[in-house]
Design a protein around this motif. Structure first.
Motif, mmCIF file in Angstrom:
data_model
loop_
_atom_site.group_PDB
_atom_site.id
_atom_site.type_symbol
_atom_site.label_atom_id
_atom_site.label_comp_id
_atom_site.label_asym_id
_atom_site.label_seq_id
_atom_site.Cartn_x
_atom_site.Cartn_y
_atom_site.Cartn_z
ATOM 1 N N GLN A 1 -4.727 7.933 6.340
ATOM 2 C CA GLN A 1 -5.390 8.006 5.038
ATOM 3 C C GLN A 1 -5.724 9.452 4.738
ATOM 4 O OE1 GLN A 1 -6.594 5.131 3.191
ATOM 5 N NE2 GLN A 1 -7.155 6.551 1.573
ATOM 6 N N ASN A 2 -5.428 9.879 3.506
ATOM 7 C CA ASN A 2 -5.883 11.193 3.065
ATOM 8 C C ASN A 2 -7.388 11.162 2.904
ATOM 9 O OD1 ASN A 2 -3.584 12.820 2.800
ATOM 10 N ND2 ASN A 2 -3.047 11.858 0.870
ATOM 11 N N ILE A 3 -8.016 12.307 3.076
ATOM 12 C CA ILE A 3 -9.452 12.408 2.863
ATOM 13 C C ILE A 3 -9.686 13.374 1.709
ATOM 14 C CG2 ILE A 3 -9.745 14.223 4.613
ATOM 15 C CD1 ILE A 3 -12.501 12.890 5.245
ATOM 16 N N SER A 4 -10.541 12.989 0.797
ATOM 17 C CA SER A 4 -10.851 13.861 -0.341
ATOM 18 C C SER A 4 -11.782 14.988 0.102
ATOM 19 C CB SER A 4 -11.520 13.057 -1.463
ATOM 20 O OG SER A 4 -12.831 12.684 -1.090
ATOM 21 N N ILE A 5 -11.851 16.010 -0.700
ATOM 22 C CA ILE A 5 -12.761 17.130 -0.426
ATOM 23 C C ILE A 5 -14.203 16.627 -0.359
ATOM 24 C CG2 ILE A 5 -13.720 19.270 -1.385
ATOM 25 C CD1 ILE A 5 -10.957 19.634 -0.190
ATOM 26 N N ASP A 6 -14.566 15.738 -1.262
ATOM 27 C CA ASP A 6 -15.928 15.202 -1.264
ATOM 28 C C ASP A 6 -16.237 14.444 0.020
ATOM 29 O OD1 ASP A 6 -16.389 16.249 -3.789
ATOM 30 O OD2 ASP A 6 -15.888 14.384 -4.822
ATOM 31 N N ASN A 7 -15.279 13.632 0.486
ATOM 32 C CA ASN A 7 -15.506 12.882 1.717
ATOM 33 C C ASN A 7 -15.445 13.771 2.948
ATOM 34 O OD1 ASN A 7 -16.000 10.517 0.368
ATOM 35 N ND2 ASN A 7 -13.939 9.716 0.611
ATOM 36 N N LEU A 8 -14.626 14.808 2.906
ATOM 37 C CA LEU A 8 -14.610 15.785 3.998
ATOM 38 C C LEU A 8 -15.994 16.420 4.126
ATOM 39 C CD1 LEU A 8 -12.615 17.245 6.030
ATOM 40 C CD2 LEU A 8 -12.616 19.080 4.361
ATOM 41 N N TYR A 9 -16.588 16.747 2.993
ATOM 42 C CA TYR A 9 -17.940 17.312 2.970
ATOM 43 C C TYR A 9 -18.944 16.321 3.567
ATOM 44 C CZ TYR A 9 -22.389 19.009 1.223
ATOM 45 O OH TYR A 9 -23.692 19.430 1.133
ATOM 46 N N ARG A 10 -18.824 15.049 3.203
ATOM 47 C CA ARG A 10 -19.758 14.032 3.700
ATOM 48 C C ARG A 10 -19.636 13.865 5.217
ATOM 49 N NH1 ARG A 10 -19.439 9.036 -0.469
ATOM 50 N NH2 ARG A 10 -21.265 8.370 0.697
ATOM 51 N N MET B 1 0.847 -1.181 0.000
ATOM 52 C CA MET B 1 0.000 0.000 0.000
ATOM 53 C C MET B 1 0.892 1.243 0.000
ATOM 54 S SD MET B 1 -2.963 0.806 2.680
ATOM 55 C CE MET B 1 -3.232 2.392 3.322
ATOM 56 N N LYS B 2 0.628 2.134 -0.901
ATOM 57 C CA LYS B 2 1.390 3.371 -0.991
ATOM 58 C C LYS B 2 0.946 4.323 0.109
ATOM 59 C CE LYS B 2 2.366 7.188 -4.066
ATOM 60 N NZ LYS B 2 1.999 7.889 -5.274
ATOM 61 N N THR B 3 1.912 4.898 0.802
ATOM 62 C CA THR B 3 1.565 5.850 1.854
ATOM 63 C C THR B 3 2.020 7.239 1.455
ATOM 64 O OG1 THR B 3 3.632 5.442 3.023
ATOM 65 C CG2 THR B 3 1.727 4.135 3.694
ATOM 66 N N THR B 4 1.244 8.210 1.843
ATOM 67 C CA THR B 4 1.552 9.603 1.597
ATOM 68 C C THR B 4 2.099 10.189 2.888
ATOM 69 O OG1 THR B 4 -0.341 9.675 0.101
ATOM 70 C CG2 THR B 4 0.571 11.788 0.784
ATOM 71 N N PRO B 5 3.167 10.986 2.800
ATOM 72 C CA PRO B 5 3.684 11.594 4.031
ATOM 73 C C PRO B 5 2.593 12.388 4.750
ATOM 74 C CG PRO B 5 5.144 12.024 2.182
ATOM 75 C CD PRO B 5 3.907 11.388 1.620
ATOM 76 N N LYS B 6 2.595 12.293 6.069
ATOM 77 C CA LYS B 6 1.605 13.013 6.865
ATOM 78 C C LYS B 6 1.835 14.515 6.765
ATOM 79 C CE LYS B 6 0.637 9.580 10.376
ATOM 80 N NZ LYS B 6 0.561 9.328 11.801
ATOM 81 N N SER B 7 0.757 15.242 6.931
ATOM 82 C CA SER B 7 0.832 16.695 6.942
ATOM 83 C C SER B 7 0.138 17.215 8.191
ATOM 84 C CB SER B 7 0.144 17.280 5.707
ATOM 85 O OG SER B 7 -1.252 17.125 5.801
ATOM 86 N N PRO B 8 0.481 18.425 8.615
ATOM 87 C CA PRO B 8 -0.203 18.999 9.781
ATOM 88 C C PRO B 8 -1.713 19.120 9.564
ATOM 89 C CG PRO B 8 1.759 20.279 9.247
ATOM 90 C CD PRO B 8 1.561 19.276 8.144
ATOM 91 N N LEU B 9 -2.143 19.387 8.338
ATOM 92 C CA LEU B 9 -3.573 19.527 8.072
ATOM 93 C C LEU B 9 -4.286 18.193 8.227
ATOM 94 C CD1 LEU B 9 -5.862 21.403 7.365
ATOM 95 C CD2 LEU B 9 -5.333 21.059 4.950
ATOM 96 N N ARG B 10 -3.655 17.117 7.796
ATOM 97 C CA ARG B 10 -4.256 15.788 7.964
ATOM 98 C C ARG B 10 -4.431 15.481 9.447
ATOM 99 N NH1 ARG B 10 -1.635 10.219 5.784
ATOM 100 N NH2 ARG B 10 -1.132 11.530 4.000
ATOM 101 N N ASP B 11 -3.423 15.835 10.249
ATOM 102 C CA ASP B 11 -3.522 15.632 11.695
ATOM 103 C C ASP B 11 -4.629 16.482 12.309
ATOM 104 O OD1 ASP B 11 -1.422 13.799 11.668
ATOM 105 O OD2 ASP B 11 0.082 15.306 12.180
ATOM 106 N N THR B 12 -4.804 17.696 11.812
ATOM 107 C CA THR B 12 -5.861 18.590 12.304
ATOM 108 C C THR B 12 -7.236 18.006 12.024
ATOM 109 O OG1 THR B 12 -4.474 20.542 12.070
ATOM 110 C CG2 THR B 12 -6.851 20.908 12.097
ATOM 111 N N VAL B 13 -7.445 17.520 10.808
ATOM 112 C CA VAL B 13 -8.736 16.916 10.450
ATOM 113 C C VAL B 13 -9.000 15.713 11.353
ATOM 114 C CG1 VAL B 13 -9.999 15.658 8.651
ATOM 115 C CG2 VAL B 13 -8.745 17.748 8.068
ATOM 116 N N ALA B 14 -7.992 14.877 11.547
ATOM 117 C CA ALA B 14 -8.151 13.685 12.391
ATOM 118 C C ALA B 14 -8.521 14.076 13.816
ATOM 119 C CB ALA B 14 -6.859 12.874 12.372
ATOM 120 N N ARG B 15 -7.823 15.049 14.358
ATOM 121 C CA ARG B 15 -8.073 15.497 15.737
ATOM 122 C C ARG B 15 -9.490 16.064 15.860
ATOM 123 N NH1 ARG B 15 -3.564 17.554 16.319
ATOM 124 N NH2 ARG B 15 -3.965 19.545 15.315
#
Length: 74
Positions: free
Chosen positions: A50-59, A1-15
């Motif tokens: 996991q990254n979240i898409s804009i569409d899934n963020l909306y959902r 599975m390909k992983t994308t480096p984490k970003s501060p924004l991804r951590d913010t959404v998760a939190r």
């Protein structure tokens, strides 16, 4: 599975997702139902794996009944 480096924004959404779920007393399964998404996917998003898409963020925001930008706010 390909992983994308984490970003501060991804951590913010998760939190923010974990915080809103805890405030409401919701399980991941309940949120997944409300958002129309897979529970294991939401779990990975909440762990910043996991990254979240804009569409899934909306959902997810719709599932919580909040504006999508609140999930992006530090």
């Amino acid at each position: 599975m390909k992983t994308t480096p984490k970003s501060p924004l991804r951590d913010t959404v998760a939190r923010n997702m974990r915080k809103l779920r805890a405030e409401r007393g919701w399980s991941q399964e309940y949120l997944a139902n409300e958002a129309g998404l897979n529970r294991t996917y939401l779990s990975a998003v909440e762990r910043s794996e996991q990254n979240i898409s804009i569409d899934n963020l909306y959902r997810v925001a719709e599932g919580f009944g909040v504006e999508a930008w609140t999930l992006l706010r530090p």
